[in-house]
Scaffold this active site. Structure first.
Site, PDB file in Angstrom:
ATOM      1  CE  LYS A   1      -1.712   2.986   1.807  1.00 33.93           C
ATOM      2  NZ  LYS A   1      -1.452   4.381   1.337  1.00 33.93           N
TER       3      LYS A   1
ATOM      4  CD  GLU B   1      12.607   1.601  11.274  1.00 27.75           C
ATOM      5  OE1 GLU B   1      12.950   2.717  11.704  1.00 27.75           O
ATOM      6  OE2 GLU B   1      12.880   0.541  11.857  1.00 27.75           O
TER       7      GLU B   1
ATOM      8  CD  GLU C   1       9.707  13.552  10.586  1.00 22.82           C
ATOM      9  OE1 GLU C   1       8.507  13.218  10.533  1.00 22.82           O
ATOM     10  OE2 GLU C   1      10.621  12.808  10.220  1.00 22.82           O
TER      11      GLU C   1
ATOM     12  N   GLY D   1       2.240   5.261  12.212  1.00 25.08           N
ATOM     13  CA  GLY D   1       2.988   4.034  12.538  1.00 25.08           C
ATOM     14  C   GLY D   1       2.529   3.431  13.852  1.00 25.08           C
TER      15      GLY D   1
ATOM     16  N   GLY E   1       6.678   5.612   7.782  1.00 26.88           N
ATOM     17  CA  GLY E   1       5.938   6.858   7.606  1.00 26.88           C
ATOM     18  C   GLY E   1       5.991   7.663   8.885  1.00 26.88           C
ATOM     19  CB  SER E   2       3.940  10.472  10.054  1.00 22.41           C
ATOM     20  OG  SER E   2       2.668   9.915   9.858  1.00 22.41           O
TER      21      SER E   2
ATOM     22  CB  CYS F   1      13.130   9.294   8.337  1.00 23.15           C
ATOM     23  SG  CYS F   1      14.137   8.033   7.562  1.00 23.15           S
TER      24      CYS F   1
HETATM   25  P1  NAD Z   1       2.419   9.115   6.372  1.00 23.53           P
HETATM   26  O1  NAD Z   1       2.462   8.586   7.761  1.00 23.53           O
HETATM   27  O2  NAD Z   1       1.480  10.209   6.076  1.00 23.53           O
HETATM   28  O3  NAD Z   1       2.051   7.941   5.366  1.00 23.53           O
HETATM   29  C1  NAD Z   1       2.822   6.762   5.275  1.00 23.53           C
HETATM   30  C2  NAD Z   1       1.933   5.648   4.759  1.00 23.53           C
HETATM   31  O4  NAD Z   1       0.983   5.283   5.751  1.00 23.53           O
HETATM   32  C3  NAD Z   1       1.123   6.030   3.535  1.00 23.53           C
HETATM   33  O5  NAD Z   1       1.056   4.911   2.680  1.00 23.53           O
HETATM   34  C4  NAD Z   1      -0.238   6.375   4.122  1.00 23.53           C
HETATM   35  O6  NAD Z   1      -1.281   6.270   3.195  1.00 23.53           O
HETATM   36  C5  NAD Z   1      -0.340   5.328   5.217  1.00 23.53           C
HETATM   37  N1  NAD Z   1      -1.196   5.676   6.348  1.00 23.53           N
HETATM   38  C6  NAD Z   1      -1.466   6.892   6.868  1.00 23.53           C
HETATM   39  N2  NAD Z   1      -2.256   6.779   7.959  1.00 23.53           N
HETATM   40  C7  NAD Z   1      -2.475   5.462   8.143  1.00 23.53           C
HETATM   41  C8  NAD Z   1      -3.213   4.694   9.100  1.00 23.53           C
HETATM   42  N3  NAD Z   1      -3.882   5.276  10.113  1.00 23.53           N
HETATM   43  N4  NAD Z   1      -3.217   3.350   8.994  1.00 23.53           N
HETATM   44  C9  NAD Z   1      -2.529   2.733   7.996  1.00 23.53           C
HETATM   45  N5  NAD Z   1      -1.830   3.401   7.052  1.00 23.53           N
HETATM   46  C10 NAD Z   1      -1.794   4.746   7.130  1.00 23.53           C
HETATM   47  O7  NAD Z   1       3.931   9.524   5.977  1.00 23.53           O
HETATM   48  P2  NAD Z   1       4.441  10.202   4.643  1.00 23.53           P
HETATM   49  O8  NAD Z   1       4.039  11.653   4.633  1.00 23.53           O
HETATM   50  O9  NAD Z   1       4.091   9.371   3.447  1.00 23.53           O
HETATM   51  O10 NAD Z   1       6.030  10.110   4.832  1.00 23.53           O
HETATM   52  C11 NAD Z   1       6.772  11.008   5.592  1.00 23.53           C
HETATM   53  C12 NAD Z   1       7.055  10.421   6.959  1.00 23.53           C
HETATM   54  O11 NAD Z   1       7.737   9.176   6.802  1.00 23.53           O
HETATM   55  C13 NAD Z   1       7.989  11.264   7.822  1.00 23.53           C
HETATM   56  O12 NAD Z   1       7.509  11.267   9.140  1.00 23.53           O
HETATM   57  C14 NAD Z   1       9.326  10.518   7.749  1.00 23.53           C
HETATM   58  O13 NAD Z   1      10.172  10.736   8.845  1.00 23.53           O
HETATM   59  C15 NAD Z   1       8.854   9.119   7.677  1.00 23.53           C
HETATM   60  N6  NAD Z   1       9.878   8.244   7.126  1.00 23.53           N
HETATM   61  C16 NAD Z   1      10.537   7.397   7.980  1.00 23.53           C
HETATM   62  C17 NAD Z   1      11.548   6.585   7.507  1.00 23.53           C
HETATM   63  C18 NAD Z   1      12.271   5.656   8.438  1.00 23.53           C
HETATM   64  O14 NAD Z   1      12.829   4.674   7.946  1.00 23.53           O
HETATM   65  N7  NAD Z   1      12.287   5.909   9.737  1.00 23.53           N
HETATM   66  C19 NAD Z   1      11.878   6.610   6.144  1.00 23.53           C
HETATM   67  C20 NAD Z   1      11.184   7.477   5.291  1.00 23.53           C
HETATM   68  C21 NAD Z   1      10.175   8.280   5.791  1.00 23.53           C
END
Ligand code: NAD
Length: 465
Positions: A166, A237, A363, A220, A215-216, A271
Site C-alpha cells: 500500500k 519505521e 519533525e 505508525g 511513515g509518520s 527521516c
Molecule cells: P504518512 O504517515 O502520512 O504515510 C505513510 C503511509 O501510511 C502512507 O502509505 C499512508 O497512506 C499510510 N497511512 C497513513 N495513515 C495510516 C493509518 N492510520 N493506517 C494505515 N496506514 C496509514 O507519511 P508520509 O508523509 O508518506 O512520509 C513522511 C514520513 O515518513 C515522515 O515522518 C518521515 O520521517 C517518515 N519516514 C521514515 C523513515 C524511516 O525509515 N524511519 C523513512 C522514510 C520516511
C-alpha cells in the site's frame, strides 16, 4: 447508494498543474481482498523453491537497472526528488534486489542436541527452521518511492512470503511502475499494489500476516497497535528529529558542507535529515558562519536539473507547515518561500530557538534546522537525547575519545561519525529508538528474520533400534 470515493491523485511538486497519477482507490474491501488472493498464491511461491525465488529477484534487479533512467525521471516528476538523488535511489533499489537474490540459499535453521539422555532406540534430532508468515502487508511513504517498497518486498519475497504493498498516495505512479517490473518476474498475485490512503493501509494491517510500515509516527503507532491486537509481527519505521554535534576540533568547513547537505538535500524530506545542529564550545561562531554560507550556496530549483540539491516540498500544505515552523525566529540563512508554480522554500537555519519551540519537539520535514549551543560534549549528548525521537545522530570531531564516548552515550539507533546524518547502507540494520521505531530492524539479514518465524522440530526414531 454508496458515494464513489475520490480518486487517488498525485501531482508534480515542481509543477502542480501536472497530474502524474489519477487512479481509483482500492477501498478497504479491495485491500483486504488483495491480501486474501495473495494468500492463495503464496504457497506455490514458497514451494517453487529457492532457485526460482533467487532467479526472480535477480531478474527484478536487472530490470530495475535497465529502466533506471525512466524510473529516476518518474521519481523526479512525481515526488520532486532531485535527479542526482533519484538516480542514486534507483541504483540502490537494484542493489537491494540483487542482495536479497542470494537470500533464498541462506541457511534457515540449526541442529541442536537433545537435552536429556538418548532414548532407548537412539538419539533424535532437534531442528529449528524459519518459515515465512504468509502475506506481508507493506505500507510505505512517498519520499523513497522505489527503495523503501523494495527493501521491504525483496526480503519478504526471498523468504517465501507474498506481498501486498500500500504505497503513499503521493507516490502512486512510482509504485505502479515498480509493480509492473516486479510482477513480470513473479507468479500472479505474489506481489500486488493497492492504491489508496489511510483506509487501505488500515485494511492491509488488519488482514495481512505481518505488517511493515514506514511513515509518520502517529500513523505508525496506529498500525503497530492494530497489529498487536491481532497478534501479528509488526515493524514501524517513523519520524526523526536528528541532531548533528560539532566539536571545536572538527574540520568546520567540511562539517558545514555535510550538515548543509543533510539539512537541505531533497528539501530535508528524509527521516534521517538533520534538524538540530549542536555546536560545542568554541565551534559556535565559526560553525554559524560556515553553515549559513553553505546553506545559502545550496542549489535550489528544478529537480530535473542534475545540479539541483534542494527541490520542491511535496505539497502546498508541507510548504505552509515549514514556513509556519520558522515564523518569529532569528534566521541566519533562508526564511523565504519562493513564489512560482512549485512548492519551494529556501534552505533555512534558525537560532536562539526557545527550548519548548516545536522545531525542537516535532519533525518538520523541510530544509530547516535549529542551531543550538552546548558547553561540552556531555551537554550536547543530553540535548540530543532529550527528544521523543531517536533515529540517527552525526558527530563531527577529530578526537577519537570524544567519538567513542558519543557512541556509548547517544540514544539513537544509528550514529555517524564525520558523515552526514543522511545516507544508509542497504545491507546493514536500519532503525531507531523511542518514537522513531517500533519492532525489529529493517534491511540486511535482520529483515529476513522479521519476515519469518522460527519452528522447532523434534525428530525421534519411530522404532526401537
Ligand atoms: P504518512 O504517515 O502520512 O504515510 C505513510 C503511509 O501510511 C502512507 O502509505 C499512508 O497512506 C499510510 N497511512 C497513513 N495513515 C495510516 C493509518 N492510520 N493506517 C494505515 N496506514 C496509514 O507519511 P508520509 O508523509 O508518506 O512520509 C513522511 C514520513 O515518513 C515522515 O515522518 C518521515 O520521517 C517518515 N519516514 C521514515 C523513515 C524511516 O525509515 N524511519 C523513512 C522514510 C520516511
Amino acid at each position: 447508494m454508496t458515494a464513489t470515493p475520490p480518486p487517488v491523485v498525485s501531482r508534480n511538486p515542481a509543477d502542480p498543474t501536472d497530474v502524474v497519477a489519477r487512479v481509483r482507490p482500492a477501498g478497504a474491501f479491495g485491500a483486504a481482498d488483495a491480501v486474501e488472493r495473495a494468500r492463495t498464491a503464496q504457497t506455490g511461491w514458497l514451494r517453487g523453491g529457492a532457485a526460482a525465488r533467487s532467479e526472480a529477484l535477480a531478474a527484478i534487479a536487472a530490470a530495475v537497472e535497465s529502466a533506471a533512467d525512466e524510473l529516476a525521471a518518474l521519481a523526479v516528476r512525481e515526488v520532486g526528488k532531485p535527479l542526482t538523488e533519484a538516480r542514486a535511489e534507483v541504483a540502490r533499489t537494484a542493489a537491494i534486489w540483487r542482495y536479497y537474490a542470494q537470500a533464498p540459499y541462506e541457511p534457515v535453521g540449526a541442529v541442536h542436541e537433545t537435552a536429556g539422555p538418548a532414548g532407548s532406540g537412539g538419539s533424535g534430532l532437534l531442528l529449528t527452521r524459519r518459515r515465512p508468515h504468509g502475506v506481508a502487508g507493506l505500507i510505505t511513504p512517498w519520499n523513497f518511492p522505489f527503495a523503501i517498497p523494495s527493501w521491504k518486498a525483496a526480503p519478504a519475497l526471498a523468504a517465501g512470503n507474498a506481498v501486498v504493498l500500500k504505497p503513499a498516495p503521493e507516490a502512486t505512479a512510482c509504485a505502479q511502475r515498480l509493480a509492473e517490473i516486479v510482477q513480470r518476474e513473479l507468479p500472479e498475485r505474489v506481489f500486488t499494489v493497492v492504491p489508496g490512503g489511510a483506509a487501505e493501509g488500515a485494511a492491509v494491517a488488519s488482514a495481512a500476516d505481518a505488517v511493515s510500515f514506514t511513515g509518520s509516527t502517529g500513523a505508525g503507532q496506529a498500525v503497530a497497535a492494530a497489529a498487536a491486537a491481532r497478534g501479528i509481527p509488526a515493524q514501524a519505521e517513523m519520524g526523526g528529529l536528528n541532531a548533528a554535534i560539532v566539536l571545536p576540533d572538527a574540520d568546520i568547513e567540511r562539517a558545514a558542507a555535510h550538515l548543509a547537505a543533510a539539512i537541505a538535500g531533497y528539501a530535508g524530506q528524509k527521516c534521517t535529515a538533520t534538524s538540530r545542529v549542536i555546536a560545542v564550545g568554541a565551534a559556535a561562531d565559526p560553525l554559524r558562519e560556515a553553515l549559513a554560507e553553505a546553506l545559502r550556496s545550496i542549489t535550489v530549483g528544478d529537480p530535473a536539473d542534475p545540479a539541483t540539491v534542494c527541490g520542491p516540498l511535496i505539497s502546498e500544505r508541507a510548504r505552509e507547515h515549514v514556513g509556519d515552523a520558522w515564523a518569529g525566529l532569528a534566521l541566519p540563512a533562508g526564511g523565504t518561500v519562493h513564489d512560482g508554480p512549485g512548492w519551494y522554500v529556501a534552505p533555512t537555519l534558525a537560532e536562539k530557538v526557545p527550548a519548548d519551540h516545536r522545531l525542537l519537539r516535532e519533525e518538520v520535514f523541510g530544509p530547516l534546522a535549529a542551531l543550538l549551543t552546548a558547553d561540552d560534549l556531555a551537554e550536547a549528548v543530553r540535548v540530543t537525547n532529550a527528544v521523543p525521537y531517536g533515529l540517527v545522530t552525526s558527530v563531527h570531531t577529530t578526537d577519537l575519545d570524544a567519538a567513542l564516548g558519543a557512541l556509548d552515550e547517544l540514544d539513537t539507533g544509528m550514529i555517524r561519525i564525520n558523515a552526514p546524518s543522511t545516507g544508509v547502507d542497504f545491507h546493514l540494520p536500519f532503525g531507531g529508538t523511542k518514537d522513531s521505531s517500533h519492532g525489529p530492524r529493517e534491511q540486511g539479514r535482520a529483515a529476513l528474520e522479521f519476515y519469518t518465524s522460527s519452528r522447532t522440530y523434534t525428530l525421534s526414531p519411530g522404532k526401537t533400534m
